[in-house]
Design a protein around this motif. Structure first.
Motif, mmCIF file in Angstrom:
data_model
loop_
_atom_site.group_PDB
_atom_site.id
_atom_site.type_symbol
_atom_site.label_atom_id
_atom_site.label_comp_id
_atom_site.label_asym_id
_atom_site.label_seq_id
_atom_site.Cartn_x
_atom_site.Cartn_y
_atom_site.Cartn_z
ATOM 1 N N ALA A 1 0.782 -1.188 0.076
ATOM 2 C CA ALA A 1 -0.189 0.169 0.119
ATOM 3 C C ALA A 1 0.804 1.238 -0.070
ATOM 4 O O ALA A 1 0.732 2.230 -0.765
ATOM 5 C CB ALA A 1 -0.781 -0.091 1.356
ATOM 6 N N VAL A 2 1.689 1.253 0.869
ATOM 7 C CA VAL A 2 2.663 2.591 0.981
ATOM 8 C C VAL A 2 3.669 2.605 -0.290
ATOM 9 O O VAL A 2 3.602 3.810 -1.062
ATOM 10 C CB VAL A 2 3.581 2.221 2.328
ATOM 11 N N ALA A 3 4.232 1.490 -0.834
ATOM 12 C CA ALA A 3 4.810 1.391 -2.007
ATOM 13 C C ALA A 3 4.075 2.073 -3.258
ATOM 14 O O ALA A 3 4.587 2.772 -4.225
ATOM 15 C CB ALA A 3 5.699 0.221 -2.208
ATOM 16 N N SER A 4 2.871 1.557 -3.322
ATOM 17 C CA SER A 4 2.120 1.759 -4.175
ATOM 18 C C SER A 4 1.724 3.315 -4.301
ATOM 19 O O SER A 4 1.648 3.857 -5.454
ATOM 20 C CB SER A 4 0.533 1.055 -4.486
ATOM 21 N N ALA A 5 1.346 3.891 -3.150
ATOM 22 C CA ALA A 5 1.243 5.210 -3.002
ATOM 23 C C ALA A 5 2.314 6.120 -3.340
ATOM 24 O O ALA A 5 2.077 7.547 -3.887
ATOM 25 C CB ALA A 5 0.658 5.554 -1.577
ATOM 26 N N ILE A 6 3.470 5.632 -3.445
ATOM 27 C CA ILE A 6 4.660 6.486 -3.901
ATOM 28 C C ILE A 6 4.914 6.249 -5.303
ATOM 29 O O ILE A 6 4.948 7.373 -6.104
ATOM 30 C CB ILE A 6 5.815 6.076 -2.943
ATOM 31 N N ALA A 7 4.879 5.036 -5.784
ATOM 32 C CA ALA A 7 5.604 4.564 -7.166
ATOM 33 C C ALA A 7 4.485 4.623 -7.909
ATOM 34 O O ALA A 7 4.910 5.236 -9.277
ATOM 35 C CB ALA A 7 5.792 3.257 -6.982
ATOM 36 N N VAL A 8 3.262 4.495 -7.851
ATOM 37 C CA VAL A 8 2.069 4.624 -8.898
ATOM 38 C C VAL A 8 2.129 6.153 -9.471
ATOM 39 O O VAL A 8 2.240 6.488 -10.820
ATOM 40 C CB VAL A 8 0.987 4.163 -8.639
ATOM 41 N N PRO A 9 1.839 7.067 -8.597
ATOM 42 C CA PRO A 9 1.836 8.517 -9.169
ATOM 43 C C PRO A 9 2.980 8.884 -9.898
ATOM 44 O O PRO A 9 2.952 9.498 -10.871
ATOM 45 C CB PRO A 9 1.399 9.154 -8.027
ATOM 46 N N LEU A 10 4.407 8.554 -9.253
ATOM 47 C CA LEU A 10 5.391 8.961 -9.826
ATOM 48 C C LEU A 10 5.594 8.348 -11.105
ATOM 49 O O LEU A 10 6.436 9.099 -12.144
ATOM 50 C CB LEU A 10 6.675 8.648 -8.832
ATOM 51 N N GLY A 11 5.307 7.100 -11.446
ATOM 52 C CA GLY A 11 5.579 6.129 -12.510
ATOM 53 C C GLY A 11 4.727 6.840 -13.447
ATOM 54 O O GLY A 11 5.135 6.942 -14.714
ATOM 55 N N TRP A 12 3.443 7.290 -13.205
ATOM 56 C CA TRP A 12 2.329 8.017 -14.302
ATOM 57 C C TRP A 12 3.019 9.332 -14.471
ATOM 58 O O TRP A 12 2.894 9.469 -15.978
ATOM 59 C CB TRP A 12 1.150 8.036 -13.528
ATOM 60 N N LEU A 13 3.662 10.158 -13.610
ATOM 61 C CA LEU A 13 4.085 11.255 -14.115
ATOM 62 C C LEU A 13 5.308 11.228 -15.116
ATOM 63 O O LEU A 13 5.417 11.925 -16.049
ATOM 64 C CB LEU A 13 4.621 12.072 -12.785
ATOM 65 N N ILE A 14 6.126 10.187 -14.823
ATOM 66 C CA ILE A 14 7.328 10.098 -15.612
ATOM 67 C C ILE A 14 7.012 9.474 -17.009
ATOM 68 O O ILE A 14 7.301 9.837 -18.045
ATOM 69 C CB ILE A 14 8.254 9.017 -15.187
ATOM 70 N N GLY A 15 5.969 8.589 -16.948
ATOM 71 C CA GLY A 15 5.419 7.817 -18.189
ATOM 72 C C GLY A 15 4.604 9.132 -19.259
ATOM 73 O O GLY A 15 4.755 9.006 -20.544
#
Length: 245
Positions: free
Chosen positions: A39-53
């Motif tokens: 849950a914590v990792a998804s909250a950090i990595a998903v928005p960041l990954g979408w921003l990069i993509g």
């Protein structure tokens, strides 16, 4: 072969399914650490990954970080952060380490899912007057969801396997039965616990495999045409006959 029978007998023993330290409690502890970290990792990595993509910025840095993070030794990190934070903060330190291990595959799945989208689709959406926010949520995220779930799937399997090590820190989970079995020379308990860990990992993997399949947008699934070269001889002959008419 008798050891396997003894292991399954240990798993099916009603005494191991009741009270403190029972199998359900150990499974619950295993899932608690896994889902908390995810849950914590998804909250950090998903928005960041979408921003990069979506923007294409920071990709090289993300690739370097995720590549380096995957080489980190799990066991060493657990003990390092517990020693730094102190024994009283074992649980937060453990979850922090698990989050570090889960972020790389989730981040890679998030930005890769957006990167593989045909740019003509995005350009068409932009030409229709869609805002960047609408393009992200209505075009890129749905199309990139299968790869994101693939990243979540990989991260979950890595985390659920690493949670076994928290038993060495006195935090329970299914690894506790292995550690206790080593001390007691109880091989049926060790093997039984290992079987439970494998079954749990396979169940989680199956769930994410199903989610990954259904995450493909309906229009994309409907538009997929089977390759005639890999079809059976009867189907291939039908396809060739229809192509000549």
């Amino acid at each position: 072969m008798n050891l396997f029978f003894d292991a399954f007998a240990w798993i099916l023993d009603p005494a191991n399914w009741e009270g403190r330290g029972s199998i359900p409690q150990r499974i619950g502890e295993q899932l608690y650490f896994t889902f908390a970290a995810m849950a914590v990792a998804s909250a950090i990595a998903v928005p960041l990954g979408w921003l990069i993509g979506h923007t294409g910025r920071g990709r090289d840095i993300a690739v370097a970080i995720t590549g380096a993070a995957r080489a980190l030794p799990s066991f060493g990190l657990l003990f390092l952060f517990v020693m730094i934070a102190g024994v009283l903060l074992r649980e937060p330190s453990t979850i922090f380490v698990l989050v570090l291990l889960a972020i790389p595959p989730i981040l890679a799945g998030a930005y890769s899912g957006l990167e593989v989208i045909d740019r003509r689709v995005v350009d068409a959406a932009r030409a229709m007057g869609m805002t960047e926010w609408q393009i992200l949520w209505k075009v890129e995220v749905p199309l990139g969801l299968p790869l994101l779930i693939g990243g979540l799937r990989s991260a979950t399997l890595q985390v659920v396997a690493t949670v076994v090590l928290v038993a060495f820190l006195g935090l329970g989970a299914l690894g506790f039965e292995i550690v206790q079995g080593i001390a007691l020379r109880s091989y049926d308990q060790m093997l039984g616990s290992a079987i439970l860990i494998i079954v749990l990992a396979l169940l989680l993997d199956a769930i994410f495999a199903i989610l990954e399949r259904f995450a493909v947008p309906r229009g994309v699934r409907a538009g997929r045409i089977p390759d005639v070269r890999t079809a059976s001889s009867g189907r291939r002959a039908t396809a060739e006959a229809s192509a000549t008419t």
